[in-house]
Design a protein around this motif. Structure first.
Motif, PDB file in Angstrom:
ATOM      1  N   GLU A  57      40.131  35.315  30.963  1.00  0.00           N
ATOM      2  CA  GLU A  57      41.221  36.288  31.069  1.00  0.00           C
ATOM      3  C   GLU A  57      41.000  37.426  30.084  1.00  0.00           C
ATOM      4  OE1 GLU A  57      46.109  36.423  30.560  1.00  0.00           O
ATOM      5  OE2 GLU A  57      44.998  34.543  30.355  1.00  0.00           O
ATOM      6  N   LYS A 103      47.293  36.825  36.183  1.00  0.00           N
ATOM      7  CA  LYS A 103      46.508  37.184  35.003  1.00  0.00           C
ATOM      8  C   LYS A 103      45.307  38.035  35.423  1.00  0.00           C
ATOM      9  CE  LYS A 103      47.716  32.879  32.622  1.00  0.00           C
ATOM     10  NZ  LYS A 103      47.190  31.612  32.047  1.00  0.00           N
ATOM     11  N   THR A 137      41.594  38.644  35.092  1.00  0.00           N
ATOM     12  CA  THR A 137      40.343  38.057  34.623  1.00  0.00           C
ATOM     13  C   THR A 137      39.238  39.108  34.701  1.00  0.00           C
ATOM     14  OG1 THR A 137      40.048  37.160  36.853  1.00  0.00           O
ATOM     15  CG2 THR A 137      40.900  35.660  35.183  1.00  0.00           C
TER      16      THR A 137
END
Length: 456
Positions: free
Chosen positions: A412, A440, A442
């Motif tokens: 991440e 999230k 990445t």
């Protein structure tokens, strides 16, 4: 007469007090505290038993008194501010400065008089060294135990071999009986008639079962092709590769036992594309003063003399004359064997990972570890493994394209970084709308899978 005796006794008492006072000038110093202060402030340039950059300091108080008739006040002045002492015209101070090639000694105004007394007491009466863990003895015990276990294993193997030979002999005897029975059956008329109806050649067998034969051949060809492809895919993958180096260098001693930061030696890893192999002068920064190994850790099968011998190889490469404490100018390059080497068609920037990706990589790596002992505290370990536990460095990972891509897909981006938070704000908002609030970012989402990022 009584008066004379009284004065005589008083005189003896006075003399004894004077002698005890003179003898205890250094009883006021603590040699153990002095030892710690000496290690912290002095060992870069001095040792007790030999000249390093500066003179040997063992017994310096007595030696100075006998040779120069100087007391400890002179040593206090010299240690606190030797430059001022020389500037004052002190003859011996300037002689020492000239004798040691005008190498300027550091000034220690931060040391108190008591600190200096402790150091001088240590040079006069060094405490006995605490017995270090006898790793060599432990290694010997371990070797003895290993020898006993090996003997037991050998004895067991011998019994197994005898039993196996008996079993083989029994099997051969049984086969001999069966062969004799088959010979008798072969001679019977019933079997002769049966043999006349059977296939007697491979060509006839293949003709009868051609479809099965072609299927088997196709299957074998498929396995062979897969084997060749699999072999090609692992060309250049050297996980576990640990070559022997021209000078034995234990990362466990340097990075593990002595806690030396990776970037002290591999300084370009933080700000450059390549993490260079340190030059000999980097080694000499420490080993100019450390000429022999006195550490507690000793690898099984080795001793302190072995490590000291490797330090001498550094001196030979650097052209350092230990007796004269000077460089000769005759150097010999050390031909290190490279362990980690990216192909020419792969672009990898250390600074990008060590600086920009440090916290993200550490957090992502640790999140995947079920065992807390496997977690890392330095970003280097994510790729190179726990170097601080390795006596001989080895390649800890595959370093394949798939390995890198998997890392980019699961790592991440550090959004606590002020730059990333502002730069990827719009992308983050877009992903939240598309995939929900908990999404999230990445590395693959910011171009981590684009071919041109690594191949150019």
């Amino acid at each position: 007469m009584i008066s004379w005796r009284k004065h005589y006794k008083k005189g003896l008492i006075a003399i004894s007090l004077l002698l005890s006072t003179g003898a205890s000038v250094y009883a006021q110093g603590d040699p153990k505290k002095g030892q710690e202060l000496f290690k912290t402030n002095c060992t870069a340039c001095h040792a007790l038993d030999k000249q390093v950059i500066g003179p040997a300091l063992g017994g310096v108080v007595d030696r100075l008194k006998k040779e120069q008739n100087l007391d400890t006040d002179w040593l206090h002045k010299w240690i606190k501010d030797n430059k001022a002492l020389r500037a004052s015209g002190d003859k011996y101070a300037n002689e020492v400065f000239e004798k040691f090639n005008k190498t300027e000694m550091l000034q220690f105004p931060n040391l108190t008089d008591q600190d200096i007394n402790d150091i001088l007491e240590y040079t006069t009466n060094p405490p006995a060294e605490e017995p270090a863990a006898d790793n060599a003895g432990e290694a010997a015990n371990a070797n003895d135990l290993a020898s006993i276990e090996a003997a037991k294993a050998q004895q067991l193997n011998s019994k197994i071999m005898v039993a196996a030979l008996i079993a083989i002999a029994g099997l051969l005897f049984w086969l001999l009986l069966k062969v004799r029975q088959l010979v008798k059956i072969q001679q019977s008329p019933e079997l002769s008639e049966l043999n006349s109806t059977r296939l007697t050649s491979f060509s006839k067998l293949y003709e009868k079962y051609s479809y099965v034969g072609k299927g088997v051949i196709a299957l074998l060809a498929l396995f062979a092709a897969y084997g060749v492809w699999n072999w090609l895919m692992w060309i250049g993958v050297y996980k576990g590769y640990a070559p022997e180096q021209p000078i034995y260098f234990s990362h466990k001693i340097h990075a593990g036992e002595n806690k030396i930061d990776c970037q002290l030696c591999h300084s370009s890893a933080k700000y450059g594309k390549v993490s260079e192999i340190p030059s000999v002068n980097v080694c000499m920064n420490c080993h100019r003063a450390i000429s022999e190994y006195k550490g507690k850790y000793i690898e099984p099968g080795k001793d302190r003399e072995f490590y000291t011998g490797e330090i001498k190889k550094i001196y030979a490469a650097a052209g350092w004359d230990e007796s004269k404490q000077a460089y000769t100018g005759k150097t010999t390059p050390i031909e290190w064997t490279r362990i980690h080497n990216m192909p020419d068609f792969v672009y990898f920037n250390h600074a990008q990972h060590v600086v920009a990706g440090e916290q993200a990589i550490i957090s992502s790596f640790n999140a995947k570890q079920k065992d807390p002992a496997n977690k890392i505290d330095v970003v280097c370990k994510a790729c190179h493994g726990k170097i601080d536990t390795m006596n001989v460095v080895q390649m800890a990972n595959n370093f394949t394209m798939g390995w890198c891509i998997e890392c980019h897909r699961t790592t991440e981006v550090d959004m606590n970084n002020g730059y990333n938070k502002e730069y990827f704000k719009n992308l983050h908002d877009k992903l939240k709308k598309q995939y929900g609030e908990g999404t999230k970012i990445t590395v693959d989402a910011i171009g981590g899978l684009e071919c041109g990022k690594c191949h150019y």
